[in-house]
Design an enzyme around this catalytic site. Sequence first.
Site, PDB file in Angstrom:
ATOM      1  N   SER A  48     -12.369   5.717  -5.963  1.00 58.71           N
ATOM      2  CA  SER A  48     -12.682   4.745  -7.022  1.00 58.71           C
ATOM      3  C   SER A  48     -14.194   4.701  -7.299  1.00 58.71           C
ATOM      4  O   SER A  48     -14.611   4.440  -8.432  1.00 58.71           O
ATOM      5  CB  SER A  48     -12.174   3.351  -6.656  1.00 58.71           C
ATOM      6  OG  SER A  48     -10.805   3.400  -6.374  1.00 58.71           O
ATOM      7  N   CYS A 104     -10.883  -1.103   1.803  1.00 57.15           N
ATOM      8  CA  CYS A 104     -10.203  -0.540   0.614  1.00 57.15           C
ATOM      9  C   CYS A 104      -9.081   0.405   1.000  1.00 57.15           C
ATOM     10  O   CYS A 104      -7.922   0.032   1.005  1.00 57.15           O
ATOM     11  CB  CYS A 104     -11.158   0.151  -0.346  1.00 57.15           C
ATOM     12  SG  CYS A 104     -10.227   0.821  -1.754  1.00 57.15           S
ATOM     13  N   CYS A 110     -14.910   6.270  -1.424  1.00 51.02           N
ATOM     14  CA  CYS A 110     -13.552   6.188  -1.977  1.00 51.02           C
ATOM     15  C   CYS A 110     -13.533   6.841  -3.351  1.00 51.02           C
ATOM     16  O   CYS A 110     -14.532   6.856  -4.060  1.00 51.02           O
ATOM     17  CB  CYS A 110     -13.140   4.724  -2.073  1.00 51.02           C
ATOM     18  SG  CYS A 110     -11.572   4.416  -2.908  1.00 51.02           S
ATOM     19  N   HIS A 144     -17.682   0.064  -2.205  1.00 55.13           N
ATOM     20  CA  HIS A 144     -16.853  -1.147  -2.060  1.00 55.13           C
ATOM     21  C   HIS A 144     -16.021  -1.166  -0.793  1.00 55.13           C
ATOM     22  O   HIS A 144     -15.213  -2.068  -0.614  1.00 55.13           O
ATOM     23  CB  HIS A 144     -15.930  -1.271  -3.284  1.00 55.13           C
ATOM     24  CG  HIS A 144     -14.965  -0.128  -3.382  1.00 55.13           C
ATOM     25  ND1 HIS A 144     -15.349   1.110  -3.819  1.00 55.13           N
ATOM     26  CD2 HIS A 144     -13.663  -0.023  -3.051  1.00 55.13           C
ATOM     27  CE1 HIS A 144     -14.305   1.934  -3.767  1.00 55.13           C
ATOM     28  NE2 HIS A 144     -13.271   1.265  -3.291  1.00 55.13           N
ATOM     29  N   HIS A 167     -14.716   7.443  -9.583  1.00 53.69           N
ATOM     30  CA  HIS A 167     -14.284   7.053 -10.933  1.00 53.69           C
ATOM     31  C   HIS A 167     -15.407   6.293 -11.649  1.00 53.69           C
ATOM     32  O   HIS A 167     -15.561   6.406 -12.862  1.00 53.69           O
ATOM     33  CB  HIS A 167     -13.040   6.160 -10.877  1.00 53.69           C
ATOM     34  CG  HIS A 167     -11.781   6.857 -10.420  1.00 53.69           C
ATOM     35  ND1 HIS A 167     -11.541   8.185 -10.647  1.00 53.69           N
ATOM     36  CD2 HIS A 167     -10.685   6.402  -9.772  1.00 53.69           C
ATOM     37  CE1 HIS A 167     -10.351   8.509 -10.141  1.00 53.69           C
ATOM     38  NE2 HIS A 167      -9.820   7.437  -9.598  1.00 53.69           N
TER      39      HIS A 167
HETATM   40  P1  PAD Z   1      -8.541  11.424  -3.016  1.00 52.97           P
HETATM   41  O1  PAD Z   1      -9.217  12.099  -4.122  1.00 52.97           O
HETATM   42  O2  PAD Z   1      -9.100  11.499  -1.638  1.00 52.97           O
HETATM   43  O3  PAD Z   1      -7.013  11.931  -2.935  1.00 52.97           O
HETATM   44  C1  PAD Z   1      -6.279  12.337  -4.047  1.00 52.97           C
HETATM   45  C2  PAD Z   1      -5.352  13.485  -3.626  1.00 52.97           C
HETATM   46  O4  PAD Z   1      -4.548  13.846  -4.751  1.00 52.97           O
HETATM   47  C3  PAD Z   1      -6.079  14.747  -3.187  1.00 52.97           C
HETATM   48  O5  PAD Z   1      -5.595  15.156  -1.907  1.00 52.97           O
HETATM   49  C4  PAD Z   1      -5.742  15.760  -4.274  1.00 52.97           C
HETATM   50  O6  PAD Z   1      -5.617  17.092  -3.775  1.00 52.97           O
HETATM   51  C5  PAD Z   1      -4.406  15.247  -4.770  1.00 52.97           C
HETATM   52  N1  PAD Z   1      -4.080  15.670  -6.134  1.00 52.97           N
HETATM   53  C6  PAD Z   1      -4.922  15.800  -7.203  1.00 52.97           C
HETATM   54  N2  PAD Z   1      -4.227  16.203  -8.288  1.00 52.97           N
HETATM   55  C7  PAD Z   1      -2.942  16.338  -7.914  1.00 52.97           C
HETATM   56  C8  PAD Z   1      -1.747  16.720  -8.585  1.00 52.97           C
HETATM   57  N3  PAD Z   1      -1.759  17.047  -9.891  1.00 52.97           N
HETATM   58  N4  PAD Z   1      -0.583  16.741  -7.897  1.00 52.97           N
HETATM   59  C9  PAD Z   1      -0.562  16.413  -6.568  1.00 52.97           C
HETATM   60  N5  PAD Z   1      -1.664  16.038  -5.879  1.00 52.97           N
HETATM   61  C10 PAD Z   1      -2.837  16.006  -6.532  1.00 52.97           C
HETATM   62  O7  PAD Z   1      -8.418   9.897  -3.491  1.00 52.97           O
HETATM   63  P2  PAD Z   1      -8.165   8.523  -2.679  1.00 52.97           P
HETATM   64  O8  PAD Z   1      -7.090   8.705  -1.678  1.00 52.97           O
HETATM   65  O9  PAD Z   1      -9.477   7.938  -2.276  1.00 52.97           O
HETATM   66  O10 PAD Z   1      -7.644   7.612  -3.896  1.00 52.97           O
HETATM   67  C11 PAD Z   1      -6.436   7.954  -4.570  1.00 52.97           C
HETATM   68  C12 PAD Z   1      -6.302   7.147  -5.853  1.00 52.97           C
HETATM   69  O11 PAD Z   1      -6.130   5.771  -5.530  1.00 52.97           O
HETATM   70  C13 PAD Z   1      -7.537   7.216  -6.751  1.00 52.97           C
HETATM   71  O12 PAD Z   1      -7.132   7.210  -8.106  1.00 52.97           O
HETATM   72  C14 PAD Z   1      -8.242   5.927  -6.430  1.00 52.97           C
HETATM   73  O13 PAD Z   1      -9.094   5.517  -7.465  1.00 52.97           O
HETATM   74  C15 PAD Z   1      -7.061   5.019  -6.279  1.00 52.97           C
HETATM   75  C16 PAD Z   1      -7.353   3.744  -5.539  1.00 52.97           C
HETATM   76  N6  PAD Z   1      -6.681   2.635  -5.932  1.00 52.97           N
HETATM   77  C17 PAD Z   1      -6.890   1.463  -5.317  1.00 52.97           C
HETATM   78  C18 PAD Z   1      -6.085   0.291  -5.733  1.00 52.97           C
HETATM   79  O14 PAD Z   1      -6.421  -0.835  -5.329  1.00 52.97           O
HETATM   80  N7  PAD Z   1      -5.021   0.478  -6.484  1.00 52.97           N
HETATM   81  C19 PAD Z   1      -7.787   1.345  -4.277  1.00 52.97           C
HETATM   82  C20 PAD Z   1      -8.440   2.510  -3.847  1.00 52.97           C
HETATM   83  C21 PAD Z   1      -8.226   3.709  -4.479  1.00 52.97           C
HETATM   84 ZN    ZN Z   2     -11.550   2.140  -2.843  1.00 49.49          ZN
END
Ligand code: PAD
Ligand code: ZN
Length: 375
Positions: A49, A175, A47, A68, A52
Amino acid sequence: MSTAGKVIKCKAAVLWELKKPFSIEEVEVAPPKAYEVRIKIVATGVCRSDDHAINGSLVTPLPAIIGHEAAGIVESIGEGVTTVKPGDKVIPLFVPQCGKCSVCKHPEGNFCLKNNVTKPRGTLMDGTSRFTCRGKPIYHFIGTSTFTQYTVVDEISVAKIDADSPLEKVCLIGCGFSTGYGSAVKVAKVTQGSTCAVFGLGGVGLSVIMGCKAAGAARIIAVDINKDKFVKAKEVGATECINPRDYEKPIEEVLKEMSGGGVDFSFEVIGRFDTMMAALLCCQEAYGVSVIVGIPPSAQNLPMNPMLLLTGRTWKGAIFGGFKSKDSVPKLVADFMAKKFPLDPLITHVLPLEKINEGFDLLRSGKSVRTVLTF
Ligand code: PAD
Ligand code: ZN
Ligand code: ZN
């Protein structure tokens, strides 16, 4: 021969330093203490995160075993554990559900006060670690630590799931899927016939789209700067896909025009301040709801004009899709088993744990949605 009560030596991917690749090591995993559970991990997703944590924007003590988003089988339990037993299929929970704190008792809250997410301690609840490598203690990560053959978690951080569930798929319910899907159905409460905009089409963003679709949204506009993500987005329910780089004007203006004044619901699923603002601005000023899902850079503030909210917009966010974890994860797995939503479209790669660094390269280069690591 039973391993219960004994130290288990096994393989794990250890993150020794920030911004460095993982190294596959032999680690020792101590038996679970009271109210703890030792789990044999069968599958774990990669993921953003976790990334990160590798690059330091999610601060966690190192060296650590991170990861996770997983599923596994209970190997042994500590004294006093009643909700799982050896042999049960389970999903570790990065947001626990203690059931006793004010948040757990609140009908809507899900971010249990026993969580270890906002200020990761790197230990279990008793303040110690169960991992050792080359004679050194290794930190845990947000109560889960899944890039290892065996892990130990607190009982409040694990949910028992259907004995028939395919672990290499339902790990995503730990997640990415739940976070995205819940952000639409539970946090935003997307309504029938509405127009939604989803910024970021990774595993979490695609799951938001699935949630918007399940809630009956009429239009789901998917936004990403990587157009390779559009095919999948359409497959899971996006009605239109747009790339901000194809337009001269700001993307919020484009979305306002497309939706006749602003979308009903918008989601930021990237983790950037500029896209959080764009998502807020593109939702209708009097009744639009914008949900932050992406994890922002740590210890930084985003200035905003309160007038944007005074006109009637709602700005919210949630961890793990607003789901109370221990209650909801078994239900989400049951819904998956009843074919209420698919997980296959999210899984683009399956690799052995040894190739974990390749899994992260695929994520960083935008080539994967979810890589599932197997053991
Ligand atoms: P990912 O990196 O697979 O997807 C992110 C997408 O965003 C990619 O397709 C990128 O091309 C696109 N992107 C990047 N920059 C831009 C931009 N400027 N404009 C438009 N699109 C863009 O990530 P993911 O889907 O695994 O996770 C997404 C976010 O959610 C990430 O910050 C992660 O840490 C967060 C998250 N939050 C929780 C929560 O509980 N809130 C849980 C899991 C993940
Ligand atoms: Zn996650
Ligand atoms: Zn609680």
